[in-house]
Design an enzyme around this catalytic site. Structure first.
Site, PDB file in Angstrom:
ATOM      1  N   TYR A 252      15.286  -5.365  14.335  1.00 17.78           N
ATOM      2  CA  TYR A 252      15.245  -5.245  12.659  1.00 17.78           C
ATOM      3  C   TYR A 252      16.583  -6.057  12.089  1.00 17.78           C
ATOM      4  CZ  TYR A 252      14.510  -2.606   8.526  1.00 17.78           C
ATOM      5  OH  TYR A 252      14.329  -2.171   7.184  1.00 17.78           O
TER       6      TYR A 252
ATOM      7  N   LYS B 231      16.573  -8.951   9.249  1.00 16.87           N
ATOM      8  CA  LYS B 231      17.142  -8.704   7.965  1.00 16.87           C
ATOM      9  C   LYS B 231      18.325  -9.733   7.723  1.00 16.87           C
ATOM     10  CE  LYS B 231      13.901  -5.960   7.003  1.00 16.87           C
ATOM     11  NZ  LYS B 231      13.026  -6.227   5.968  1.00 16.87           N
TER      12      LYS B 231
ATOM     13  N   SER C 203       0.831  -1.264   0.007  1.00 13.47           N
ATOM     14  CA  SER C 203      -0.104  -0.043   0.042  1.00 13.47           C
ATOM     15  C   SER C 203       0.724   1.278  -0.040  1.00 13.47           C
ATOM     16  CB  SER C 203      -0.948   0.006   1.195  1.00 13.47           C
ATOM     17  OG  SER C 203      -0.176  -0.196   2.355  1.00 13.47           O
TER      18      SER C 203
HETATM   19  P1  NAP Z   1       6.891   1.561   4.604  1.00 12.99           P
HETATM   20  O1  NAP Z   1       6.722   2.753   3.936  1.00 12.99           O
HETATM   21  O2  NAP Z   1       6.431   1.774   6.159  1.00 12.99           O
HETATM   22  O3  NAP Z   1       5.680   0.388   4.174  1.00 12.99           O
HETATM   23  C1  NAP Z   1       5.194  -0.594   4.672  1.00 12.99           C
HETATM   24  C2  NAP Z   1       4.512  -1.559   4.082  1.00 12.99           C
HETATM   25  O4  NAP Z   1       4.300  -2.793   4.680  1.00 12.99           O
HETATM   26  C3  NAP Z   1       2.967  -0.806   4.183  1.00 12.99           C
HETATM   27  O5  NAP Z   1       2.310  -1.343   3.015  1.00 12.99           O
HETATM   28  C4  NAP Z   1       2.285  -1.542   5.441  1.00 12.99           C
HETATM   29  O6  NAP Z   1       0.920  -1.620   5.374  1.00 12.99           O
HETATM   30  C5  NAP Z   1       2.756  -3.018   5.281  1.00 12.99           C
HETATM   31  N1  NAP Z   1       2.756  -3.888   6.305  1.00 12.99           N
HETATM   32  C6  NAP Z   1       3.469  -3.602   7.627  1.00 12.99           C
HETATM   33  N2  NAP Z   1       2.965  -4.539   8.546  1.00 12.99           N
HETATM   34  C7  NAP Z   1       2.396  -5.259   8.011  1.00 12.99           C
HETATM   35  C8  NAP Z   1       1.893  -6.679   8.421  1.00 12.99           C
HETATM   36  N3  NAP Z   1       1.717  -7.116   9.494  1.00 12.99           N
HETATM   37  N4  NAP Z   1       1.016  -7.155   7.459  1.00 12.99           N
HETATM   38  C9  NAP Z   1       0.521  -6.779   6.102  1.00 12.99           C
HETATM   39  N5  NAP Z   1       1.482  -5.530   5.573  1.00 12.99           N
HETATM   40  C10 NAP Z   1       2.247  -5.014   6.491  1.00 12.99           C
HETATM   41  O7  NAP Z   1       8.063   0.613   4.465  1.00 12.99           O
HETATM   42  P2  NAP Z   1       9.259   0.712   3.206  1.00 12.99           P
HETATM   43  O8  NAP Z   1       9.947   1.937   3.594  1.00 12.99           O
HETATM   44  O9  NAP Z   1       8.594   0.655   2.194  1.00 12.99           O
HETATM   45  O10 NAP Z   1       9.886  -0.779   3.506  1.00 12.99           O
HETATM   46  C11 NAP Z   1       9.417  -1.861   2.884  1.00 12.99           C
HETATM   47  C12 NAP Z   1      10.334  -2.847   3.083  1.00 12.99           C
HETATM   48  O11 NAP Z   1      11.808  -2.730   2.656  1.00 12.99           O
HETATM   49  C13 NAP Z   1      10.453  -3.383   4.478  1.00 12.99           C
HETATM   50  O12 NAP Z   1      10.592  -4.834   4.781  1.00 12.99           O
HETATM   51  C14 NAP Z   1      11.868  -2.339   5.130  1.00 12.99           C
HETATM   52  O13 NAP Z   1      12.207  -3.038   6.176  1.00 12.99           O
HETATM   53  C15 NAP Z   1      12.539  -2.750   3.852  1.00 12.99           C
HETATM   54  N6  NAP Z   1      13.581  -1.662   3.736  1.00 12.99           N
HETATM   55  C16 NAP Z   1      13.324  -0.384   3.729  1.00 12.99           C
HETATM   56  C17 NAP Z   1      14.236   0.718   3.487  1.00 12.99           C
HETATM   57  C18 NAP Z   1      13.998   2.175   3.511  1.00 12.99           C
HETATM   58  O14 NAP Z   1      15.086   2.963   3.660  1.00 12.99           O
HETATM   59  N7  NAP Z   1      12.797   2.555   3.328  1.00 12.99           N
HETATM   60  C19 NAP Z   1      15.629   0.307   3.671  1.00 12.99           C
HETATM   61  C20 NAP Z   1      15.824  -1.265   3.693  1.00 12.99           C
HETATM   62  C21 NAP Z   1      14.904  -2.184   4.052  1.00 12.99           C
HETATM   63  P3  NAP Z   1       0.127  -0.399   6.103  1.00 12.99           P
HETATM   64  O15 NAP Z   1       0.224   0.751   4.930  1.00 12.99           O
HETATM   65  O16 NAP Z   1      -1.146  -0.904   6.174  1.00 12.99           O
HETATM   66  O17 NAP Z   1       0.736  -0.121   7.201  1.00 12.99           O
END
Ligand code: NAP
Length: 247
Positions: free
Chosen positions: A155, A159, A14
């Site tokens: 976290y 990972k 989302s």
């Molecule tokens: P984000 O913007 O916070 O989005 C997280 C997404 O995961 C949202 O769609 C959220 O749904 C969903 N979600 C969270 N808990 C959930 C659950 N229990 N069941 C189903 N859906 C769930 O995060 P992001 O930055 O895009 O990160 C996405 C992935 O990339 C994560 O695994 C994160 O650890 C990894 N990552 C991110 C970064 C970064 O810099 N952003 C760096 C390294 C790795 P809702 O909208 O309903 O809350």
């Protein structure tokens, strides 16, 4: 609904990186099924936008750390569409605290959302995928698996574990032509970074040789490649996409 194109499953589609992946894969003519936890209106707007462009997707509220919810949704999808061509295990959260202050709840929330969800989703779809004999699984790790981040032991544990899961699972399912890989993003411009104080963000930025935060498209493009014929001989690997931050 009937579909005549391959379908892919994206957890956490989302917002943020997941949303970028949903958009990218929809334009590649996959039917994209994504989950979210609570952002119903964001999910509806995303689906509307994709459908208006002539592509195909659907969003489901499903907490991927809840066994019952994953089981109900996966059974429904398999009976409707058969096995997915790909699973993108992207959903993730942070609940940061120094270990000495970290509550059991913060520990378990992150472990169950980021890690147990991977077991639940893969376990639900894999048997049918093995029968299909062609497919991909992607795990969304992080550079935090390699590079210390104070306040993130929960976290980091999830990972780093994904990299181990990727290698073992790749060996288990390779003979069924299922490829399993991990993406380890650096700092990607999403809401997940909102809690980082500005001065700290500036400092982090100064350590990125390419001089910018990553965009969600930077991640989505690599996933698109791994799902394409270009990725057909790649399995068990981790792709660090971080603008050189860990170079
Ligand atoms: P984000 O913007 O916070 O989005 C997280 C997404 O995961 C949202 O769609 C959220 O749904 C969903 N979600 C969270 N808990 C959930 C659950 N229990 N069941 C189903 N859906 C769930 O995060 P992001 O930055 O895009 O990160 C996405 C992935 O990339 C994560 O695994 C994160 O650890 C990894 N990552 C991110 C970064 C970064 O810099 N952003 C760096 C390294 C790795 P809702 O909208 O309903 O809350």
């Amino acid at each position: 609904m009937n579909i005549s194109i391959p379908w892919v499953f994206v957890s956490g589609g989302s917002r943020g990186i997941g949303k970028g992946i949903v958009k990218m894969l929809a334009t590649q003519n996959y039917h994209v099924v994504f989950t979210y936890k609570s952002s119903t209106s964001e999910a509806q707007i995303l689906c509307q936008e994709i459908k208006q462009q002539g592509y195909s997707c659907e969003g489901h509220q499903c907490n991927v750390s809840n066994a019952e919810e994953v089981s109900v949704l996966s059974a429904k999808l398999i009976s409707q569409y058969g096995p997915p061509y790909a699973i993108i295990n992207n959903a993730g959260i942070t609940q940061d605290a120094l270990l000495i202050n970290m509550t059991e709840e913060e520990w378990h929330n992150v472990i169950s959302t980021n890690l147990s969800s991977v077991y639940l989703v893969n376990h639900a779809f894999l048997p049918e995928m093995l029968t299909a004999g062609d497919g991909c699984i992607i795990h969304m790790s992080s550079v935090t698996a390699f590079k210390a981040n104070s306040g993130q032991v929960n976290y980091a544990a999830t990972k780093a574990a994904m990299i181990g899961i990727t290698r073992s699972l790749a060996v288990e399912v390779g003979r069924f032509n299922i490829r399993v890989n991990t993406i380890a993003p650096g700092l990607i411009d999403t809401e997940m970074l909102d809690h980082i104080p500005s001065p700290h963000k500036k400092k982090l930025l100064s350590n990125i040789p390419l001089g910018r935060l990553g965009a969600v498209e930077d991640i989505a493009l690599t996933i698109n490649f791994l799902l394409s014929p270009g990725g057909c001989y790649i399995t068990g690997q981790t792709f660090v996409i971080d603008g050189g931050m860990t170079a």
